[in-house]
Design a protein around this motif. Structure first.
Motif, PDB file in Angstrom:
ATOM      1  N   GLU A   8     -80.027 -20.915 -10.175  1.00  0.00           N
ATOM      2  CA  GLU A   8     -78.966 -20.682  -9.179  1.00  0.00           C
ATOM      3  C   GLU A   8     -77.711 -20.243  -9.909  1.00  0.00           C
ATOM      4  O   GLU A   8     -77.304 -20.891 -10.872  1.00  0.00           O
ATOM      5  CB  GLU A   8     -78.746 -21.980  -8.385  1.00  0.00           C
ATOM      6  CG  GLU A   8     -77.517 -22.039  -7.514  1.00  0.00           C
ATOM      7  CD  GLU A   8     -77.512 -20.997  -6.427  1.00  0.00           C
ATOM      8  OE1 GLU A   8     -76.799 -19.987  -6.575  1.00  0.00           O
ATOM      9  OE2 GLU A   8     -78.249 -21.180  -5.420  1.00  0.00           O
ATOM     10  N   ASP A   9     -77.120 -19.113  -9.483  1.00  0.00           N
ATOM     11  CA  ASP A   9     -75.939 -18.601 -10.191  1.00  0.00           C
ATOM     12  C   ASP A   9     -74.629 -19.210  -9.714  1.00  0.00           C
ATOM     13  O   ASP A   9     -73.626 -19.122 -10.400  1.00  0.00           O
ATOM     14  CB  ASP A   9     -75.877 -17.078 -10.109  1.00  0.00           C
ATOM     15  CG  ASP A   9     -75.886 -16.587  -8.675  1.00  0.00           C
ATOM     16  OD1 ASP A   9     -76.666 -17.155  -7.874  1.00  0.00           O
ATOM     17  OD2 ASP A   9     -75.130 -15.667  -8.345  1.00  0.00           O
ATOM     18  N   GLU A  10     -74.641 -19.834  -8.526  1.00  0.00           N
ATOM     19  CA  GLU A  10     -73.417 -20.516  -8.097  1.00  0.00           C
ATOM     20  C   GLU A  10     -73.369 -21.854  -8.819  1.00  0.00           C
ATOM     21  O   GLU A  10     -74.122 -22.784  -8.484  1.00  0.00           O
ATOM     22  CB  GLU A  10     -73.431 -20.754  -6.597  1.00  0.00           C
ATOM     23  CG  GLU A  10     -73.222 -19.493  -5.765  1.00  0.00           C
ATOM     24  CD  GLU A  10     -73.589 -19.730  -4.325  1.00  0.00           C
ATOM     25  OE1 GLU A  10     -73.030 -20.656  -3.702  1.00  0.00           O
ATOM     26  OE2 GLU A  10     -74.479 -19.009  -3.810  1.00  0.00           O
ATOM     27  N   ASP A  52     -83.064 -19.331  -6.520  1.00  0.00           N
ATOM     28  CA  ASP A  52     -82.227 -18.600  -5.565  1.00  0.00           C
ATOM     29  C   ASP A  52     -82.658 -17.139  -5.548  1.00  0.00           C
ATOM     30  O   ASP A  52     -83.051 -16.576  -6.568  1.00  0.00           O
ATOM     31  CB  ASP A  52     -80.754 -18.718  -5.982  1.00  0.00           C
ATOM     32  CG  ASP A  52     -79.837 -18.100  -4.938  1.00  0.00           C
ATOM     33  OD1 ASP A  52     -80.182 -18.165  -3.744  1.00  0.00           O
ATOM     34  OD2 ASP A  52     -78.791 -17.549  -5.326  1.00  0.00           O
ATOM     35  N   MET A  54     -80.757 -14.338  -4.605  1.00  0.00           N
ATOM     36  CA  MET A  54     -79.752 -13.441  -5.160  1.00  0.00           C
ATOM     37  C   MET A  54     -79.248 -13.975  -6.492  1.00  0.00           C
ATOM     38  O   MET A  54     -78.550 -14.979  -6.547  1.00  0.00           O
ATOM     39  CB  MET A  54     -78.578 -13.311  -4.172  1.00  0.00           C
ATOM     40  CG  MET A  54     -78.990 -12.747  -2.824  1.00  0.00           C
ATOM     41  SD  MET A  54     -79.725 -11.109  -2.937  1.00  0.00           S
ATOM     42  CE  MET A  54     -78.218 -10.132  -3.068  1.00  0.00           C
ATOM     43  N   LYS A 102     -80.442 -20.837   3.173  1.00  0.00           N
ATOM     44  CA  LYS A 102     -79.117 -21.421   2.891  1.00  0.00           C
ATOM     45  C   LYS A 102     -78.235 -21.237   4.114  1.00  0.00           C
ATOM     46  O   LYS A 102     -78.321 -20.189   4.748  1.00  0.00           O
ATOM     47  CB  LYS A 102     -78.481 -20.683   1.724  1.00  0.00           C
ATOM     48  CG  LYS A 102     -78.972 -21.074   0.361  1.00  0.00           C
ATOM     49  CD  LYS A 102     -78.327 -20.102  -0.609  1.00  0.00           C
ATOM     50  CE  LYS A 102     -78.322 -20.615  -2.031  1.00  0.00           C
ATOM     51  NZ  LYS A 102     -77.653 -19.646  -2.917  1.00  0.00           N
TER      52      LYS A 102
END
Ligand code: CA
Length: 226
Positions: A8-10, A52, A54, A102
Motif C-alpha cells: 500500500e503506497d498510502e 492495493d 493503485m 475502499k
C-alpha cells in the motif's frame, strides 16, 4: 505465525493495516510500491498478500500477474477504490483471490483474511502428494506414477483414482464415486464408473496381476495398496 505482506503506497493506511494485523496476532510487513512487493514476496514466502490496486510503478494487477507467472500461489486480497464490476473481474482474472473496495471496515478486512487463509490451508491439503503401494499421485501437477514410471491419465481418470487413493481400503459405492468425480449429475448412469474403472485398470495394472482396484461385489470399488 501467519505472515502477511501489505502492499500500500498510502503510508498512513499501510501503518494502520499492519497495526491492526499485529493486534490480531499476524506478522505483517509492508511494501509501498509494486517492485519492492515483488522483490519481497519472491525472496521469502508470505502466507497472504494484501495488495492495493493503485500503486506507483507496477500496479497491483501487474504484481499479481507477475507473481502468478512465477508460480507463486499465495492468496491475494486486492484493495481497490474502483468499484466498477469490470475492474473487479480484471482483478480476479489476473489471479487475485478476493477484493475489498475502499474505504473498508477493518472487521471486514480481517474476515476476508480469515476466509482466504482457511482456503489456503484446505488447498495445501488437497495438493499434497498421495501414495498407496507403488502408486503415487501429485494433485498439484496432475501427475501419476506407478513404480516410478509416469502413467498418463485423463482428468476424469485422475479424479477417480485420487478419490480411491485418498482412502485406501475404503469401499466406495458407484453413486459416491459419481458424486465425487462427476458431480451429482444424474443424467449419468452408474456404468460410467465401471467404464472409467476399466480404463484405469488398463493403464495401471500389469499383465497377469490382480488389479489393485478391487471390485467389491454388490457394493462398489476399493483401492488395494497391498
Ligand atoms: Ca494506492
Amino acid at each position: 505465525m501467519m505472515r502477511i505482506l501489505v502492499v500500500e503506497d498510502e503510508a498512513r493506511l499501510a501503518r494502520l493495516i499492519s497495526r491492526v494485523l499485529h493486534e490480531e496476532g499476524y506478522a505483517a510487513e509492508t511494501a509501498s510500491d509494486g517492485r519492492s512487493a515483488m522483490k519481497l514476496s519472491l525472496a521469502e514466502p508470505f502466507d497472504l498478500l494484501v495488495v492495493d490496486w493503485m500503486l506507483p510503478d507496477l500496479d497491483g494487477i501487474e504484481v499479481v500477474k507477475r507473481l502468478r507467472a512465477a508460480e507463486v500461489d499465495v492468496p491475494v486480497l486486492m484493495l481497490t477504490a474502483r468499484t466498477q464490476i469490470e475492474d473487479r473481474v480484471e482483478g480476479l482474472d489476473a489471479g487475485a483471490n478476493d477484493y475489498l473496495p475502499k474505504p473498508f471496515a477493518f472487521p471486514e478486512l480481517l474476515a476476508r483474511i480469515r476466509v482466504l487463509s482457511r482456503w489456503q490451508t484446505e488447498k495445501r491439503k488437497t495438493d499434497e502428494t498421495l501414495a498407496a503401494g507403488d502408486v503415487t499421485l501429485d494433485p498439484s501437477r496432475h501427475a501419476v506414477w506407478r513404480d516410478g514410471e509416469r502413467v498418463e491419465l485423463s482428468a476424469r481418470e485422475f479424479a477417480l483414482l485420487a478419490a480411491l487413493i485418498r482412502r485406501p481400503g475404503q469401499v466406495f459405492s458407484r453413486s459416491v464415486l459419481l458424486d465425487t468425480v462427476w458431480g451429482s449429475s444424474r443424467e449419468l448412469y452408474d456404468n460410467v464408473v465401471d467404464l472409467y474403472i476399466s480404463y484405469l485398470r488398463k493403464k495401471l495394472d500389469r499383465k497377469g496381476e490382480t488389479s489393485r482396484i478391487r471390485t467389491v461385489r454388490g457394493v462398489g470399488y476399493t483401492f488395494d495398496p497391498r
